[in-house]
Write an enzyme that holds these catalytic residues in place. Structure first.
Site, PDB file in Angstrom:
ATOM      1  CB  ALA A 156      15.856  39.258 -28.499  1.00 54.76           C
ATOM      2  CG  LEU A 157      17.239  36.469 -32.134  1.00 52.16           C
ATOM      3  CD1 LEU A 157      18.520  35.859 -32.670  1.00 52.16           C
ATOM      4  CD2 LEU A 157      16.746  37.587 -33.061  1.00 52.16           C
ATOM      5  N   GLY A 158      13.603  34.034 -30.338  1.00 55.37           N
ATOM      6  CA  GLY A 158      12.740  32.862 -30.316  1.00 55.37           C
ATOM      7  C   GLY A 158      12.694  32.284 -28.915  1.00 55.37           C
ATOM      8  CB  VAL A 159      10.217  30.466 -27.064  1.00 54.15           C
ATOM      9  CG1 VAL A 159      10.108  29.786 -25.706  1.00 54.15           C
ATOM     10  CG2 VAL A 159       9.514  31.817 -27.064  1.00 54.15           C
ATOM     11  CB  ILE A 160      15.450  27.815 -26.155  1.00 55.27           C
ATOM     12  CG1 ILE A 160      16.335  28.802 -26.928  1.00 55.27           C
ATOM     13  CG2 ILE A 160      16.103  26.437 -26.069  1.00 55.27           C
ATOM     14  CD1 ILE A 160      17.595  29.221 -26.194  1.00 55.27           C
ATOM     15  NE  ARG A 180      21.240  40.616  -4.186  1.00 54.33           N
ATOM     16  CZ  ARG A 180      20.668  40.217  -5.316  1.00 54.33           C
ATOM     17  NH1 ARG A 180      21.314  40.347  -6.437  1.00 54.33           N
ATOM     18  NH2 ARG A 180      19.463  39.660  -5.322  1.00 54.33           N
ATOM     19  CE1 TYR A 209      29.884  36.898 -10.329  1.00 53.25           C
ATOM     20  CE2 TYR A 209      30.425  37.893  -8.215  1.00 53.25           C
ATOM     21  CZ  TYR A 209      29.501  37.325  -9.073  1.00 53.25           C
ATOM     22  OH  TYR A 209      28.192  37.179  -8.686  1.00 53.25           O
TER      23      TYR A 209
HETATM   24  C1  LIG Z   1      22.339  34.988  -7.038  1.00 51.93           C
HETATM   25  C2  LIG Z   1      22.579  34.817  -8.509  1.00 51.93           C
HETATM   26  C3  LIG Z   1      23.646  34.054  -8.927  1.00 51.93           C
HETATM   27  C4  LIG Z   1      23.894  33.884 -10.287  1.00 51.93           C
HETATM   28  N1  LIG Z   1      24.933  33.098 -10.666  1.00 51.93           N
HETATM   29  C5  LIG Z   1      25.176  32.910 -11.988  1.00 51.93           C
HETATM   30  C6  LIG Z   1      26.249  32.060 -12.402  1.00 51.93           C
HETATM   31  O1  LIG Z   1      26.959  31.460 -11.606  1.00 51.93           O
HETATM   32  N2  LIG Z   1      26.437  31.926 -13.738  1.00 51.93           N
HETATM   33  C7  LIG Z   1      25.648  32.551 -14.651  1.00 51.93           C
HETATM   34  O2  LIG Z   1      25.855  32.380 -15.837  1.00 51.93           O
HETATM   35  N3  LIG Z   1      24.646  33.364 -14.270  1.00 51.93           N
HETATM   36  C8  LIG Z   1      24.371  33.538 -12.978  1.00 51.93           C
HETATM   37  N4  LIG Z   1      23.332  34.346 -12.593  1.00 51.93           N
HETATM   38  C9  LIG Z   1      22.473  34.974 -13.607  1.00 51.93           C
HETATM   39  C10 LIG Z   1      21.296  34.078 -14.031  1.00 51.93           C
HETATM   40  O3  LIG Z   1      21.047  33.080 -13.070  1.00 51.93           O
HETATM   41  C11 LIG Z   1      21.588  33.435 -15.382  1.00 51.93           C
HETATM   42  O4  LIG Z   1      21.556  34.440 -16.373  1.00 51.93           O
HETATM   43  C12 LIG Z   1      20.641  32.300 -15.764  1.00 51.93           C
HETATM   44  O5  LIG Z   1      21.135  31.673 -16.912  1.00 51.93           O
HETATM   45  C13 LIG Z   1      19.219  32.754 -16.013  1.00 51.93           C
HETATM   46  O6  LIG Z   1      18.390  31.599 -16.085  1.00 51.93           O
HETATM   47  P1  LIG Z   1      16.840  31.724 -15.773  1.00 51.93           P
HETATM   48  O7  LIG Z   1      16.205  30.416 -16.082  1.00 51.93           O
HETATM   49  O8  LIG Z   1      16.607  32.253 -14.429  1.00 51.93           O
HETATM   50  O9  LIG Z   1      16.413  32.753 -16.896  1.00 51.93           O
HETATM   51  P2  LIG Z   1      15.555  34.087 -16.747  1.00 51.93           P
HETATM   52  O10 LIG Z   1      16.158  34.985 -15.749  1.00 51.93           O
HETATM   53  O11 LIG Z   1      14.136  33.728 -16.581  1.00 51.93           O
HETATM   54  O12 LIG Z   1      15.760  34.697 -18.206  1.00 51.93           O
HETATM   55  C14 LIG Z   1      17.023  35.181 -18.598  1.00 51.93           C
HETATM   56  C15 LIG Z   1      16.955  35.606 -20.070  1.00 51.93           C
HETATM   57  O13 LIG Z   1      16.739  34.469 -20.900  1.00 51.93           O
HETATM   58  C16 LIG Z   1      15.493  34.568 -21.590  1.00 51.93           C
HETATM   59  N5  LIG Z   1      14.915  33.224 -21.560  1.00 51.93           N
HETATM   60  C17 LIG Z   1      14.640  32.463 -20.458  1.00 51.93           C
HETATM   61  N6  LIG Z   1      14.184  31.257 -20.847  1.00 51.93           N
HETATM   62  C18 LIG Z   1      14.172  31.259 -22.207  1.00 51.93           C
HETATM   63  C19 LIG Z   1      13.814  30.306 -23.191  1.00 51.93           C
HETATM   64  N7  LIG Z   1      13.401  29.077 -22.869  1.00 51.93           N
HETATM   65  N8  LIG Z   1      13.908  30.650 -24.491  1.00 51.93           N
HETATM   66  C20 LIG Z   1      14.343  31.883 -24.867  1.00 51.93           C
HETATM   67  N9  LIG Z   1      14.702  32.826 -23.963  1.00 51.93           N
HETATM   68  C21 LIG Z   1      14.630  32.511 -22.657  1.00 51.93           C
HETATM   69  C22 LIG Z   1      14.695  35.624 -20.853  1.00 51.93           C
HETATM   70  O14 LIG Z   1      13.782  36.267 -21.688  1.00 51.93           O
HETATM   71  C23 LIG Z   1      15.806  36.548 -20.369  1.00 51.93           C
HETATM   72  O15 LIG Z   1      16.215  37.403 -21.405  1.00 51.93           O
HETATM   73  C24 LIG Z   1      23.054  34.519 -11.232  1.00 51.93           C
HETATM   74  C25 LIG Z   1      21.971  35.276 -10.802  1.00 51.93           C
HETATM   75  C26 LIG Z   1      21.732  35.425  -9.451  1.00 51.93           C
HETATM   76  C27 LIG Z   1      20.557  36.237  -8.998  1.00 51.93           C
END
Ligand SMILES: Cc1cc2nc3c(=O)[nH]c(=O)nc-3n(C[C@H](O)[C@H](O)[C@H](O)COP(=O)(O)OP(=O)(O)OC[C@H]3O[C@@H](n4cnc5c(N)ncnc54)[C@H](O)[C@@H]3O)c2cc1C
EC number: 2.5.1.26
Length: 534
Positions: free
Chosen positions: A265-269, A392, A454
């Site tokens: 929401a604030l920038g792209v890392i 699931r 959890y």
């Molecule tokens: C089966 C399952 C298991 C999971 N287990 C865990 C766990 O053990 N621990 C945990 O913390 N989470 C877990 N999660 C949730 C999820 O995996 C995490 O939130 C993870 O950090 C998201 O990473 P992603 O790269 O998939 O990001 P995305 O899902 O693509 O994005 C998540 C958020 O980050 C933003 N975003 C993504 N990349 C960037 C970037 N480079 N710059 C700025 N914003 C960005 C997106 O806009 C969005 O708001 C799980 C999810 C699932 C489905």
């Protein structure tokens, strides 16, 4: 451009609608067998959804020629970027009603291209949703508004290199789009590891972890990705910046803290210097069973307050233990794991098991790394942990409502919180469906002053009504958390689904400051609208 991205070094196909690889999904017969475990589910699984059956319109905008090569309008790619991977997302896809399909999917390869895309989108009123692995479970990567001309999903996975390794300071500069296995494969030749293993490790990225403050492998101590950050580079619509690489700093509010958890929401890392670790050479694990969950909680509290620092310290209640095959006797099971790069850990494991026994724990034959598993509860739990998201989705195909949520609270509140969630969420699920529900609990992370429970909820739904049912259950859950002053999320982030709980939790002056930061960094309000701030 691949529509359903393959895994690193593999030709396997990623599912556009469900978890992981399509070839790992339960087949129809397995779905039926899963459904039989939950009274009231469908007789036959819902069909696997097809992109061809979705009504995907033409994109609402076109890019100038200079940027056109960065984007695709391919329907498969657009569908795969429409939502995250929560139950809510999976069931909407199964019912043929996914969230808003983005008009465009862009895959920039460097910071300049990210900045150019943001500039263009700002001028056009196009919403930009940063997208890493797309594993969000809180509605973090979908557009739910109607105030933007079009939606662009900004997929960062083409930026996946480890750019530099500093062995003197044991850290590395890593680009944000690297999926877990991709970055670990590049660190391995240096004998180093980031050692951040969320359950979603295979299908989530460094940038996503940073943007959501993900919780990883460690059950104690350095539980969140924040703990490994040395510096961040962020590209915002108002300009780009990089924080200094420092082991620690007391110079005012931390610039990194502004962007950690900022959820796009604030920038792209775009990259980060991350603290690394030697690869662990010594590992040991064991489990202990408890007849009484309350006593098991006391054992975990004692271990969390000791200086033993287990890498894994997961307490499964009897339902979780049964589900994962860790116990079939109605016991709660504590799974303990220790690891170190420098010294054997058997002594620490033995001390933790002693604490468990002092609180009524039984068993606990340690399993040394590389041995045939002496402790079957540990290995059963490990394999169930990785298979669970696929199961699931299999249950969702049988019309079940099955999802998890997580929180954290101080120890003085934990027992009452867990009891209240079991009772109140169980009754909300029954009220919403007329079917008996199971509500299981495990502790994933533990601290000297509290723990992160959890929960997994499973209940047979009513065909076509699953989203509303889950929303009702989730509202009841959020209400219990709020009343017990437990956080709306310990590591799954806020996204769109947790906004009401987050808004209640954050202090008003902080909300004001966040809004001001949004105004300054994203003046056209294009970045992930609706996440964290309206
Ligand atoms: C089966 C399952 C298991 C999971 N287990 C865990 C766990 O053990 N621990 C945990 O913390 N989470 C877990 N999660 C949730 C999820 O995996 C995490 O939130 C993870 O950090 C998201 O990473 P992603 O790269 O998939 O990001 P995305 O899902 O693509 O994005 C998540 C958020 O980050 C933003 N975003 C993504 N990349 C960037 C970037 N480079 N710059 C700025 N914003 C960005 C997106 O806009 C969005 O708001 C799980 C999810 C699932 C489905």
């Amino acid at each position: 451009m691949s529509a359903s991205p393959s895994g690193p070094g593999t030709s396997r196909t990623r599912s556009w609608w469900g978890w992981g690889y399509t070839d790992a999904h339960p087949d129809d017969a397995e779905c039926v067998a899963l459904g039989a475990l939950l009274p009231g589910t469908l007789a036959r699984p819902l069909p696997v959804p097809r992109v061809a059956d979705l009504k995907i319109g033409r994109p609402g905008v076109t890019l100038p020629a200079a940027l056109a090569h960065l984007v695709t309008t391919d329907p498969d790619a657009r569908a795969a970027h429409a939502m995250g991977k929560a139950y809510r997302d999976v069931i909407r896809a199964l019912r043929g009603r996914p969230g808003r399909i983005p008009d465009l999917v862009a895959r920039p390869t460097d910071d300049r291209e990210v900045a150019d895309l943001l500039d263009w989108a700002g001028g056009q009123g196009v919403a930009v949703i940063p997208f890493g692995g797309g594993s969000s479970v809180v509605g973090g990567v979908e557009y739910r508004g109607d105030t933007h001309r079009a939606v662009l999903s900004l997929d960062l996975t083409s930026t996946d290199q480890v750019l530099e390794v500093d062995t003197v300071s044991r850290s590395a500069r890593i680009r944000a789009g690297a999926l877990g296995p991709v970055l670990e494969a590049q660190l391995r030749p240096h004998g180093l590891t980031l050692r951040h293993f969320p359950q979603s490790f295979e299908f989530s990225t460094l940038g996503g972890w940073l943007a959501t403050r993900a919780g990883g492998h460690y059950a104690t101590g350095r539980t969140h990705i924040d703990d490994f950050v040395q510096s961040l580079r962020v590209v915002t619509p108002a300009g780009a910046g990089t924080s200094w690489r420092l082991p620690a700093s007391g110079a005012g509010p931390s610039p990194d803290r502004l962007f950690l958890g900022s959820e796009g929401a604030l920038g792209v890392i775009t990259e980060a210097w991350m603290r690394l670790q030697e690869r662990p050479r010594h590992k040991a694990s064991a489990s202990a069973a408890f007849a009484d969950f309350g006593q098991a909680l006391e054992a975990v509290r004692a271990i969390a307050r000791s200086d033993l620092s287990p890498a894994n310290c997961r307490l499964l209640d009897p339902g979780e233990a049964l589900l994962s095959g860790a116990s079939h006797h109605g016991s709660s099971v504590l799974v303990l794991g220790f690891e170190s790069a420098t010294a054997p850990v058997d002594g620490r494991l033995a001390s933790a098991l002693e604490l468990a026994r002092a609180h009524g724990g039984r068993g606990g034959r340690p399993a040394a790394a590389g041995d045939a598993p002496a402790d079957t509860a540990v290995s059963a739990w490990r394999s169930a942990f990785l298979r669970m998201p696929y199961l699931r989705d299999g249950l969702a195909r049988m019309g079940a409502v099955v999802e998890t949520f997580e929180t954290a609270a101080t120890w003085d509140r934990v027992p009452a919180l867990i009891d209240a969630v079991r009772t109140e969420v169980g009754s909300a699920a029954f009220k919403a469906t007329g079917n008996p529900a199971t509500v299981n609990c495990r502790l994933t992370h533990v601290y000297p002053d509290g723990a992160a429970p959890y929960f997994t909820v499973a209940v047979a739904g009513r065909p076509g009504d699953e989203v509303r049912i889950w929303d009702d259950i989730k509202a009841a859950a959020s209400d219990v958390l709020h009343r017990h002053r437990a956080t709306i999320t310990h590591h799954h982030a806020v996204g769109r689904d947790h906004r009401p709980g987050y808004d209640l939790q954050r202090p008003d002056p902080f909300a004001l400051a966040l809004r001001a930061a949004k105004d300054a960094l994203d003046p056209h309000r294009i970045l992930n609208p609706g996440v964290l701030i309206d």
